[in-house]
Design an enzyme around this catalytic site. Sequence first.
Site, PDB file in Angstrom:
ATOM      1  N   HIS A 181      -4.673 -14.854   9.989  1.00  0.00           N
ATOM      2  CA  HIS A 181      -3.664 -13.790  10.147  1.00  0.00           C
ATOM      3  C   HIS A 181      -4.252 -12.516  10.747  1.00  0.00           C
ATOM      4  O   HIS A 181      -3.766 -11.429  10.486  1.00  0.00           O
ATOM      5  CB  HIS A 181      -2.973 -13.467   8.820  1.00  0.00           C
ATOM      6  CG  HIS A 181      -2.509 -14.672   8.074  1.00  0.00           C
ATOM      7  ND1 HIS A 181      -1.477 -15.465   8.533  1.00  0.00           N
ATOM      8  CD2 HIS A 181      -2.952 -15.248   6.932  1.00  0.00           C
ATOM      9  CE1 HIS A 181      -1.302 -16.473   7.683  1.00  0.00           C
ATOM     10  NE2 HIS A 181      -2.182 -16.374   6.708  1.00  0.00           N
ATOM     11  N   ARG A 213       1.813 -11.362   6.009  1.00  0.00           N
ATOM     12  CA  ARG A 213       3.272 -11.378   5.959  1.00  0.00           C
ATOM     13  C   ARG A 213       3.931 -10.786   7.203  1.00  0.00           C
ATOM     14  O   ARG A 213       5.152 -10.840   7.332  1.00  0.00           O
ATOM     15  CB  ARG A 213       3.749 -10.680   4.688  1.00  0.00           C
ATOM     16  CG  ARG A 213       3.191 -11.408   3.451  1.00  0.00           C
ATOM     17  CD  ARG A 213       3.741 -10.895   2.175  1.00  0.00           C
ATOM     18  NE  ARG A 213       5.182 -11.102   2.090  1.00  0.00           N
ATOM     19  CZ  ARG A 213       5.925 -10.702   1.058  1.00  0.00           C
ATOM     20  NH1 ARG A 213       5.366 -10.079   0.061  1.00  0.00           N
ATOM     21  NH2 ARG A 213       7.216 -10.928   1.047  1.00  0.00           N
ATOM     22  N   PRO A 229       0.829  -1.208   0.000  1.00  0.00           N
ATOM     23  CA  PRO A 229       0.000   0.000   0.000  1.00  0.00           C
ATOM     24  C   PRO A 229       0.864   1.259   0.000  1.00  0.00           C
ATOM     25  O   PRO A 229       1.875   1.318   0.697  1.00  0.00           O
ATOM     26  CB  PRO A 229      -0.794  -0.111   1.303  1.00  0.00           C
ATOM     27  CG  PRO A 229      -0.749  -1.556   1.660  1.00  0.00           C
ATOM     28  CD  PRO A 229       0.556  -2.076   1.134  1.00  0.00           C
ATOM     29  N   GLU A 230       0.489   2.239  -0.803  1.00  0.00           N
ATOM     30  CA  GLU A 230       1.198   3.512  -0.871  1.00  0.00           C
ATOM     31  C   GLU A 230       0.234   4.621  -0.437  1.00  0.00           C
ATOM     32  O   GLU A 230      -0.866   4.340   0.038  1.00  0.00           O
ATOM     33  CB  GLU A 230       1.709   3.748  -2.300  1.00  0.00           C
ATOM     34  CG  GLU A 230       2.607   2.617  -2.794  1.00  0.00           C
ATOM     35  CD  GLU A 230       3.097   2.830  -4.225  1.00  0.00           C
ATOM     36  OE1 GLU A 230       3.198   3.983  -4.664  1.00  0.00           O
ATOM     37  OE2 GLU A 230       3.379   1.821  -4.905  1.00  0.00           O
ATOM     38  N   ARG A 285      19.655  18.312  -5.203  1.00  0.00           N
ATOM     39  CA  ARG A 285      20.180  16.942  -5.187  1.00  0.00           C
ATOM     40  C   ARG A 285      20.646  16.549  -6.571  1.00  0.00           C
ATOM     41  O   ARG A 285      20.159  17.070  -7.571  1.00  0.00           O
ATOM     42  CB  ARG A 285      19.081  15.954  -4.761  1.00  0.00           C
ATOM     43  CG  ARG A 285      18.711  16.074  -3.327  1.00  0.00           C
ATOM     44  CD  ARG A 285      17.419  15.331  -3.021  1.00  0.00           C
ATOM     45  NE  ARG A 285      17.149  15.427  -1.594  1.00  0.00           N
ATOM     46  CZ  ARG A 285      16.663  16.510  -1.010  1.00  0.00           C
ATOM     47  NH1 ARG A 285      16.372  17.572  -1.726  1.00  0.00           N
ATOM     48  NH2 ARG A 285      16.482  16.531   0.294  1.00  0.00           N
TER      49      ARG A 285
END
Length: 280
Positions: free
Chosen positions: A93, A114, A2-3, A158
Site C-alpha cells: 500500500h 485504506r 490521526p488527529e 452556538r
Amino acid sequence: MPELPEVETVRRGLASRFVGRMIDGVEVGRERTVRRTSRDALIHGLTGATAIAADRRGKYLILPLDTGDSLMIHLRMSGRVLIEPASSPRLAHTHVVLHLAGPENEQLRFVDPRTFGEVVVFDPDNAAVELPELARLGVDPIADGLGRRQLAALLAGRSRRLKAMLLDQSVIAGIGNIYADEILHAARVRHDRLSNSLGQAEVARLHAAIGGILNAAIEAGGSTLKDTQYVDIGGEGGWFQVSHRVYDRAGQPCLTCGRATIRKVVFAGRTTSFCPRCQK
Ligand SMILES: [Zn+2]
C-alpha cells in the site's frame, strides 16, 4: 484516525528530515491518492521542487515549496508518511514515493491501506478553489493558539452539543474522536451539554483541557491504538494511549474519581466514552 497530535508529530519529523531536500523523482502508484488532481499534476508539481517549510492546519500537512506551490498531505484513516532508505523494502500500500536528492539516498513514502488519504500539489493563492475545506477550517488550538475568551465566544455563539462542536473542523480544527473524549473528561463536562450552557468555571476548565491534552499528546508523539496504523516518519508509534482516561476504557474504573465505571454510548454517530460521575 490521526488527529492533531499525530499530524503535528509527523509535521515535526518532516521539518527536520524533508524540508530543504530537493525532490528529484516522483512515483505514483495508486491513482486514488492523487484523485483531487492527477498523477501528472503531482509528478510535474514536485519534480525538482524543495519544501521550504512544514506547516499544519488542523489535520492537514501543508508544505510550501520553492516553486510557489504547496504540497498538502492528509492522512485520513490510515495514511502514513515515512522517510526510508531507498534500499529498504517498500510496505504494501505504498502509493506515492518521492526520491530525495543527496548522498543519504532516502525517500518519502506515503503508505495508505485504506486509501482515503491524499497527496496534492496546490496553489496557495487559489486554495479556496483547489482545497475549499482548507479555506473553511476553524481556529487551530496549537498552530494559532486558542485564547480563553475566544473559546468562550465560540461556545456562547452556538447552541450545539459540546462533542459535536469539538469535532466540527470549521469551528476548531484538529480534534477528532479520541481527543474530544479525553478533553471533555479532563474538563469534567459531558459530551451532550449545550455549548452555550457552560458557566465561566466550566469554560475555563474546557480551555485548560484543550491545551493540556493536546500538548501532552504531542509530547508523547500521539496515540497509537491497536486498530490504527499511526506511526511517525521514522516508523515509531506514539505512547499517549497509555494516558487515555476514557477513550477505549469502557467498563473499567474511572482513573480520576476511582468510583465510577467508564460508560460508552453512541453520540452524534460516534462512539463516546465518559465518566458519569466526573462529567456533569
Ligand atoms: Zn470519574
